[in-house]
Scaffold this active site. Structure first.
Site, PDB file in Angstrom:
ATOM      1  N   ALA A  25      -8.893   3.101  23.537  1.00  0.00           N
ATOM      2  CA  ALA A  25      -7.867   2.958  24.576  1.00  0.00           C
ATOM      3  C   ALA A  25      -7.772   4.226  25.425  1.00  0.00           C
ATOM      4  CB  ALA A  25      -6.514   2.669  23.915  1.00  0.00           C
ATOM      5  N   THR A  27     -10.083   6.439  25.929  1.00  0.00           N
ATOM      6  CA  THR A  27     -11.314   6.581  26.713  1.00  0.00           C
ATOM      7  C   THR A  27     -11.289   5.656  27.932  1.00  0.00           C
ATOM      8  OG1 THR A  27     -12.493   7.112  24.693  1.00  0.00           O
ATOM      9  CG2 THR A  27     -13.846   6.446  26.570  1.00  0.00           C
ATOM     10  N   ARG A  28     -10.975   4.409  27.691  1.00  0.00           N
ATOM     11  CA  ARG A  28     -11.052   3.450  28.807  1.00  0.00           C
ATOM     12  C   ARG A  28      -9.941   3.668  29.822  1.00  0.00           C
ATOM     13  NH1 ARG A  28     -13.779  -1.965  26.171  1.00  0.00           N
ATOM     14  NH2 ARG A  28     -15.789  -0.950  25.863  1.00  0.00           N
ATOM     15  N   GLY A 105      -1.908  12.870  11.828  1.00  0.00           N
ATOM     16  CA  GLY A 105      -0.615  12.849  11.151  1.00  0.00           C
ATOM     17  C   GLY A 105       0.128  14.166  11.298  1.00  0.00           C
ATOM     18  N   ASP A 131       0.812   7.118   6.514  1.00  0.00           N
ATOM     19  CA  ASP A 131       2.060   7.523   5.836  1.00  0.00           C
ATOM     20  C   ASP A 131       3.336   7.115   6.580  1.00  0.00           C
ATOM     21  OD1 ASP A 131       0.343   8.727   4.050  1.00  0.00           O
ATOM     22  OD2 ASP A 131       0.598  10.737   4.891  1.00  0.00           O
ATOM     23  N   ALA A 190       8.027  -7.116  -5.469  1.00  0.00           N
ATOM     24  CA  ALA A 190       7.997  -6.253  -6.659  1.00  0.00           C
ATOM     25  C   ALA A 190       9.408  -6.058  -7.206  1.00  0.00           C
ATOM     26  CB  ALA A 190       7.369  -4.906  -6.305  1.00  0.00           C
ATOM     27  N   GLU A 191       9.469  -5.584  -8.450  1.00  0.00           N
ATOM     28  CA  GLU A 191      10.768  -5.405  -9.098  1.00  0.00           C
ATOM     29  C   GLU A 191      11.434  -4.093  -8.691  1.00  0.00           C
ATOM     30  OE1 GLU A 191       8.306  -7.164 -10.465  1.00  0.00           O
ATOM     31  OE2 GLU A 191       9.625  -8.921 -10.393  1.00  0.00           O
ATOM     32  N   GLN A 260      -6.571   2.260   0.173  1.00  0.00           N
ATOM     33  CA  GLN A 260      -5.486   2.001   1.140  1.00  0.00           C
ATOM     34  C   GLN A 260      -5.827   2.447   2.553  1.00  0.00           C
ATOM     35  OE1 GLN A 260      -1.557   3.430  -0.862  1.00  0.00           O
ATOM     36  NE2 GLN A 260      -3.269   4.212  -2.062  1.00  0.00           N
TER      37      GLN A 260
HETATM   38  O1  F6P Z   1      -1.950  11.569   5.031  1.00  0.00           O
HETATM   39  C1  F6P Z   1      -2.720  10.489   4.632  1.00  0.00           C
HETATM   40  C2  F6P Z   1      -3.032  10.553   3.176  1.00  0.00           C
HETATM   41  O2  F6P Z   1      -3.780   9.404   2.833  1.00  0.00           O
HETATM   42  C3  F6P Z   1      -1.834  10.729   2.242  1.00  0.00           C
HETATM   43  O3  F6P Z   1      -1.151   9.526   2.016  1.00  0.00           O
HETATM   44  C4  F6P Z   1      -2.480  11.304   1.013  1.00  0.00           C
HETATM   45  O4  F6P Z   1      -1.559  12.057   0.271  1.00  0.00           O
HETATM   46  C5  F6P Z   1      -3.557  12.174   1.583  1.00  0.00           C
HETATM   47  O5  F6P Z   1      -3.837  11.686   2.886  1.00  0.00           O
HETATM   48  C6  F6P Z   1      -4.840  12.213   0.790  1.00  0.00           C
HETATM   49  O6  F6P Z   1      -5.684  13.104   1.413  1.00  0.00           O
HETATM   50  P1  F6P Z   1      -7.228  13.280   1.089  1.00  0.00           P
HETATM   51  O7  F6P Z   1      -7.956  12.074   1.570  1.00  0.00           O
HETATM   52  O8  F6P Z   1      -7.614  14.503   1.845  1.00  0.00           O
HETATM   53  O9  F6P Z   1      -7.329  13.432  -0.388  1.00  0.00           O
END
Ligand code: F6P
Length: 328
Positions: A25, A27-28, A105, A131, A190-191, A260
């Site tokens: 985005a 770049t374009r 971040g 995060d 979840a609980e 994740q």
């Molecule tokens: O800031 C993103 C993140 O995935 C955090 O949730 C996690 O604590 C950290 O980076 C892990 O960092 P790395 O991939 O450098 O181990």
């Protein structure tokens, strides 16, 4: 403000799904203004080393759906030194870059803020992190995708938790912020969630066990934020406590880890990344500098980078209540 400019774009810190969509985005939208875009590889490391190549419309084709970041990323210690930032500035001058766009971040935008204070170059930050811990924006690029990945995994773990009548402590990322744990707990039914924001005044494990006594369920899923800088917390810590303090329960641990951060970005993240990347160019056109692009109530907003990185973004208390009530 001159009409034609050369902007530099980099991704820094942990990769997040949607970063590629954001680079596309930026770049374009810049090329649409007749500007030149220089892609800076490996974040601030590549800026200091001069690993910089021009991006064209074609360079970002077929990118919107790809996870990770094709510009690569790094966590740079050297950029946190004055000498490092001096080297970075020299390369910006060498490549004729007159504005810098940083997608990253908290740590990456803290670096951007230091740089913007020392050198006369407009810097625009784009919140790219799973995060969701940047102040002034409802969402960060990558957060929604990570949340969806977590929920998919928890659904699978639920099957085995039910079959064995076990308590599962599922550890998720988030650094100092509990957004991923809290919201994935709600979304997966979840609980409980054990999050850094709630850990100081109450024993979240004892509270969960206490609530559990009222329930007819024999299995449980607890989403746990990763251990904090001081080493406190994390799924193994709570599973160990179960073994020692509540031996009647059978506990297991799953650490979702870097799973994740991978995978294709969700539609929400692709749209967010596209809107924010476009907004970064609009902001430069307006003469903005040293701001982060955020989103509030579905409107693009400008947040001073200093506020985005320093202020704490609180977890909405309503989310905690919703989880507690609905997990009965
Ligand atoms: O800031 C993103 C993140 O995935 C955090 O949730 C996690 O604590 C950290 O980076 C892990 O960092 P790395 O991939 O450098 O181990």
């Amino acid at each position: 403000m001159k009409n034609t400019r050369t902007i530099g774009v980099l991704t820094s810190g942990g990769d997040a799904p949607g970063m590629n969509a954001c680079i596309r985005a930026v770049t374009r939208a810049a090329i649409n203004e007749g500007w030149t875009v220089q892609g800076i590889y490996r974040g601030y490391e590549g800026l200091m080393d001069g690993e910089i190549r021009e991006l064209t419309t074609e360079s970002v084709s077929n990118m919107i759906q790809r996870g990770g970041t094709f510009l690569k990323t790094a966590r740079s210690k050297d950029f946190m030194t004055e000498e490092g930032r001096q080297k970075a500035y020299e390369n910006l001058v060498k490549f004729g870059i007159d504005a810098l766009i940083v997608i990253g971040g908290n740590g990456s935008l803290t670096g951007a803020q230091l740089f913007a204070r020392e050198y006369d170059i407009p810097v625009i930050g784009l919140p790219g992190t799973i995060d969701n811990d940047l102040y002034g924006t409802d969402a960060t690029i990558g957060y929604d995708s990570a949340l969806n990945t977590i929920v998919e995994c928890v659904d699978k773990i639920r099957d085995t938790a039910n079959s064995h009548d076990r308590i599962f402590f599922i550890e998720v990322m988030g650094r100092d912020a509990g957004f991923l744990a809290q919201n994935s707990a709600i979304a997966s039914g979840a609980e409980a969630a054990i999050i850094p924001e709630g850990s100081t005044d109450v024993d979240q494990l004892a509270e969960f066990i206490e609530r559990g006594k009222r329930k007819s369920k024999n299995s449980a899923i607890v989403l746990v934020s990763e251990a904090q800088k001081d080493g406190v917390g994390g799924a193994f810590y709570y599973a160990e406590r179960i073994k020692n303090e509540y031996p009647q329960f059978d506990a297991r641990v799953t650490i979702l880890g870097h799973l994740q951060r991978g995978g294709t970005p969700s539609a929400y993240d692709r749209i967010l990344a596209s809107r924010m990347g476009y907004a970064a160019i609009e902001a430069l056109l307006e003469g903005q500098r040293n701001i982060m692009i955020g989103i509030k109530n579905d409107e693009i907003v400008y947040v001073p980078i200093s506020r985005a990185v320093k202020m704490n973004k609180p977890i909405n208390q309503e989310l905690i209540t919703v989880l507690n009530v609905l997990s009965m």
